[in-house]
Scaffold this motif. Sequence first.
Motif, PDB file in Angstrom:
ATOM      1  N   THR A 191      -6.302   1.113  -6.952  1.00  0.00           N
ATOM      2  CA  THR A 191      -6.936   2.373  -6.549  1.00  0.00           C
ATOM      3  C   THR A 191      -7.492   3.079  -7.784  1.00  0.00           C
ATOM      4  O   THR A 191      -6.969   2.920  -8.895  1.00  0.00           O
TER       5      THR A 191
ATOM      6  N   LEU B 180      -3.063   4.470   2.883  1.00  0.00           N
ATOM      7  CA  LEU B 180      -3.894   3.799   3.882  1.00  0.00           C
ATOM      8  C   LEU B 180      -4.782   4.796   4.623  1.00  0.00           C
ATOM      9  O   LEU B 180      -5.946   4.505   4.895  1.00  0.00           O
TER      10      LEU B 180
ATOM     11  N   ALA C 199      -1.980  -6.683   4.001  1.00  0.00           N
ATOM     12  CA  ALA C 199      -1.045  -6.217   2.979  1.00  0.00           C
ATOM     13  C   ALA C 199       0.259  -7.020   2.983  1.00  0.00           C
ATOM     14  O   ALA C 199       1.002  -6.999   2.005  1.00  0.00           O
TER      15      ALA C 199
ATOM     16  N   ILE D 256       0.883  -1.166   0.000  1.00  0.00           N
ATOM     17  CA  ILE D 256       0.000   0.000   0.000  1.00  0.00           C
ATOM     18  C   ILE D 256       0.919   1.213   0.000  1.00  0.00           C
ATOM     19  O   ILE D 256       1.754   1.364   0.893  1.00  0.00           O
TER      20      ILE D 256
ATOM     21  N   LEU E 111      -3.601  -4.374  -4.479  1.00  0.00           N
ATOM     22  CA  LEU E 111      -4.462  -3.214  -4.268  1.00  0.00           C
ATOM     23  C   LEU E 111      -4.621  -2.495  -5.606  1.00  0.00           C
ATOM     24  O   LEU E 111      -3.636  -2.291  -6.317  1.00  0.00           O
TER      25      LEU E 111
END
Length: 174
Positions: A62, A18, A53, A13, A60
Amino acid sequence: MAETYLSRHPGHIPLGTLDEMADLYERVYAEPPYNSAPKFSRARFVSRTREQALTRDFTLITARRDGVLAGYTFGFPMPPGAWWAAASRPSTAILAAPKFAVIELMVDKPRRREGIGRALLSALLDNRPEPYATLAAVVNADAYGWYLRNGWRKTGEFRVEPPFADALLLDLPR
């Protein structure tokens, strides 16, 4: 119309992300039917996500619109024999197969119905080697119906801590 930019973050991340994710998590889980239930607290999310994670093959994705976090999704593989800790068991065949666990799929309320959720999930699940993806969906949430309309099916139930959820499963293309 502003463009949405998806970014893939395999195995980590990015620094500062986060906190942004936790802000969006809090906003989404303050809505009904979640209503900020204790299991949806920011502290539990941050702690759980930091730990997740570190999982092998954590990924991940985004989505940003005008530089602002509009949504995200993340998950990791579940090995054969593994299943959700608090869910009823699926069939033996599903339990024995490797699965990809979709842990979170979040889209900010003003950005919903723009295809961001679909794009995020597609980016996360494209080219997965597992035959199935699985996730937990709160039964009375709008997202639950969206999952069912998009090919997910119920394979188990979470009935330990309200609001109650179902374990859903999606066949992944080979």
